[in-house]
Design a protein around this motif. Sequence first.
Motif, mmCIF file in Angstrom:
data_model
loop_
_atom_site.group_PDB
_atom_site.id
_atom_site.type_symbol
_atom_site.label_atom_id
_atom_site.label_comp_id
_atom_site.label_asym_id
_atom_site.label_seq_id
_atom_site.Cartn_x
_atom_site.Cartn_y
_atom_site.Cartn_z
ATOM 1 N N GLY A 39 0.884 -1.957 0.160
ATOM 2 C CA GLY A 39 0.326 0.630 0.436
ATOM 3 C C GLY A 39 0.453 1.339 0.086
ATOM 4 N N CYS A 40 2.280 1.239 -0.044
ATOM 5 C CA CYS A 40 2.795 1.869 0.947
ATOM 6 C C CYS A 40 3.499 2.618 0.109
ATOM 7 C CB CYS A 40 3.852 2.530 2.355
ATOM 8 S SG CYS A 40 3.221 2.868 3.508
ATOM 9 N N VAL A 41 3.907 1.655 -1.331
ATOM 10 C CA VAL A 41 4.525 2.053 -1.830
ATOM 11 C C VAL A 41 3.521 2.015 -3.084
ATOM 12 C CG1 VAL A 41 5.328 0.570 -4.063
ATOM 13 C CG2 VAL A 41 5.894 -0.138 -2.080
ATOM 14 N N ALA A 42 2.188 1.800 -3.631
ATOM 15 C CA ALA A 42 1.434 2.273 -4.351
ATOM 16 C C ALA A 42 1.533 3.783 -3.955
ATOM 17 C CB ALA A 42 -0.081 1.950 -4.602
ATOM 18 N N LEU A 43 0.596 3.783 -2.759
ATOM 19 C CA LEU A 43 0.519 5.798 -2.400
ATOM 20 C C LEU A 43 1.906 7.058 -2.633
ATOM 21 C CD1 LEU A 43 -0.395 8.534 -0.897
ATOM 22 C CD2 LEU A 43 0.453 6.887 1.431
ATOM 23 N N GLN A 44 3.013 6.202 -2.366
ATOM 24 C CA GLN A 44 4.246 6.341 -2.926
ATOM 25 C C GLN A 44 4.698 6.957 -4.260
ATOM 26 O OE1 GLN A 44 5.595 9.006 -0.112
ATOM 27 N NE2 GLN A 44 4.053 8.266 1.521
ATOM 28 N N ALA A 45 4.535 6.116 -5.313
ATOM 29 C CA ALA A 45 4.426 6.120 -6.624
ATOM 30 C C ALA A 45 3.325 7.664 -6.922
ATOM 31 C CB ALA A 45 4.453 5.012 -7.173
ATOM 32 N N HIS A 46 2.944 6.923 -6.444
ATOM 33 C CA HIS A 46 0.825 8.182 -7.205
ATOM 34 C C HIS A 46 1.487 9.459 -6.456
ATOM 35 C CE1 HIS A 46 -2.835 9.936 -6.867
ATOM 36 N NE2 HIS A 46 -3.111 9.209 -7.575
ATOM 37 N N GLY A 71 7.962 8.896 -16.009
ATOM 38 C CA GLY A 71 6.727 9.013 -15.710
ATOM 39 C C GLY A 71 5.897 7.109 -15.767
ATOM 40 N N ARG A 72 6.338 6.290 -16.704
ATOM 41 C CA ARG A 72 5.373 5.809 -16.993
ATOM 42 C C ARG A 72 5.894 4.067 -15.383
ATOM 43 N NH1 ARG A 72 7.595 5.382 -21.366
ATOM 44 N NH2 ARG A 72 9.858 3.098 -20.820
ATOM 45 N N GLY A 73 7.119 4.779 -15.674
ATOM 46 C CA GLY A 73 8.010 3.725 -14.235
ATOM 47 C C GLY A 73 7.172 3.762 -12.789
ATOM 48 N N LEU A 74 6.739 5.717 -12.796
ATOM 49 C CA LEU A 74 5.438 5.333 -11.975
ATOM 50 C C LEU A 74 4.614 5.042 -11.681
ATOM 51 C CD1 LEU A 74 7.292 9.112 -11.130
ATOM 52 C CD2 LEU A 74 7.634 7.061 -9.288
ATOM 53 N N TYR A 75 3.805 5.301 -12.785
ATOM 54 C CA TYR A 75 2.233 4.485 -13.289
ATOM 55 C C TYR A 75 2.238 3.399 -12.549
ATOM 56 C CZ TYR A 75 -1.988 3.629 -16.211
ATOM 57 O OH TYR A 75 -3.346 3.391 -16.324
ATOM 58 N N ARG A 76 3.111 2.385 -13.673
ATOM 59 C CA ARG A 76 3.456 0.788 -13.100
ATOM 60 C C ARG A 76 3.587 0.319 -11.792
ATOM 61 N NH1 ARG A 76 7.328 -0.496 -18.271
ATOM 62 N NH2 ARG A 76 5.616 0.138 -20.217
ATOM 63 N N LEU A 77 4.321 1.714 -11.121
ATOM 64 C CA LEU A 77 4.435 0.890 -9.842
ATOM 65 C C LEU A 77 2.835 1.287 -9.275
ATOM 66 C CD1 LEU A 77 7.790 3.037 -9.103
ATOM 67 C CD2 LEU A 77 6.481 0.652 -8.280
ATOM 68 N N VAL A 78 2.596 2.181 -9.275
ATOM 69 C CA VAL A 78 0.749 2.520 -9.074
ATOM 70 C C VAL A 78 0.097 0.620 -9.258
ATOM 71 C CG1 VAL A 78 -0.717 3.974 -9.007
ATOM 72 C CG2 VAL A 78 1.065 4.594 -8.660
ATOM 73 N N ARG A 79 0.031 0.594 -10.328
ATOM 74 C CA ARG A 79 -0.796 -0.256 -10.948
ATOM 75 C C ARG A 79 -0.326 -1.420 -10.261
ATOM 76 N NH1 ARG A 79 -4.405 0.453 -15.303
ATOM 77 N NH2 ARG A 79 -3.706 -2.351 -14.977
ATOM 78 N N GLU A 80 0.676 -1.762 -10.011
ATOM 79 C CA GLU A 80 1.285 -2.878 -9.707
ATOM 80 C C GLU A 80 0.929 -3.327 -8.055
ATOM 81 O OE1 GLU A 80 4.746 -5.463 -9.413
ATOM 82 O OE2 GLU A 80 4.780 -4.339 -10.786
ATOM 83 N N TYR A 81 1.136 -2.252 -7.673
ATOM 84 C CA TYR A 81 1.291 -2.241 -5.732
ATOM 85 C C TYR A 81 -0.311 -1.955 -5.450
ATOM 86 C CZ TYR A 81 5.932 -3.717 -6.422
ATOM 87 O OH TYR A 81 6.953 -4.588 -6.493
ATOM 88 N N ARG A 82 -0.897 -1.077 -5.952
ATOM 89 C CA ARG A 82 -2.576 -0.671 -5.347
ATOM 90 C C ARG A 82 -3.544 -1.703 -4.988
ATOM 91 N NH1 ARG A 82 -5.755 1.924 -10.836
ATOM 92 N NH2 ARG A 82 -5.894 -0.722 -11.189
ATOM 93 N N ARG A 83 -3.267 -3.106 -5.174
ATOM 94 C CA ARG A 83 -3.451 -4.660 -5.481
ATOM 95 C C ARG A 83 -3.893 -4.933 -3.693
ATOM 96 N NH1 ARG A 83 -1.243 -6.359 -10.019
ATOM 97 N NH2 ARG A 83 -2.427 -5.250 -11.827
#
Length: 83
Positions: A39-46, A71-83
């Motif tokens: 959750g924190c990875v997704a939040l910090q990437a967002h 930008g693409r890398g941060l977006y991928r982190l958000v998508r991957e870790y928000r679950r």
Amino acid sequence: MACVWDGINLTPATAVDLGVHSASRAGEPVSWYPRSCRGCVALQAHRGLLTHATTCTVCAREETAASCGLGRGLYRLVREYRR
């Protein structure tokens, strides 16, 4: 092992490895290996993506936004870790 952002206890199955980081302690170089919860990875990437997108001239243009690696890398982190 605890999340570097919110301090919750992590297990090997729930920890996200953030890689090796270098610092200095009392003038001596040290390495440390931070971990985070998903959750924190997704939040910090967002948060990083929102900050980045407001200052990046590549991301600001719709036709070139996909070519920004950060930008693409941060977006991928958000998508991957928000679950």
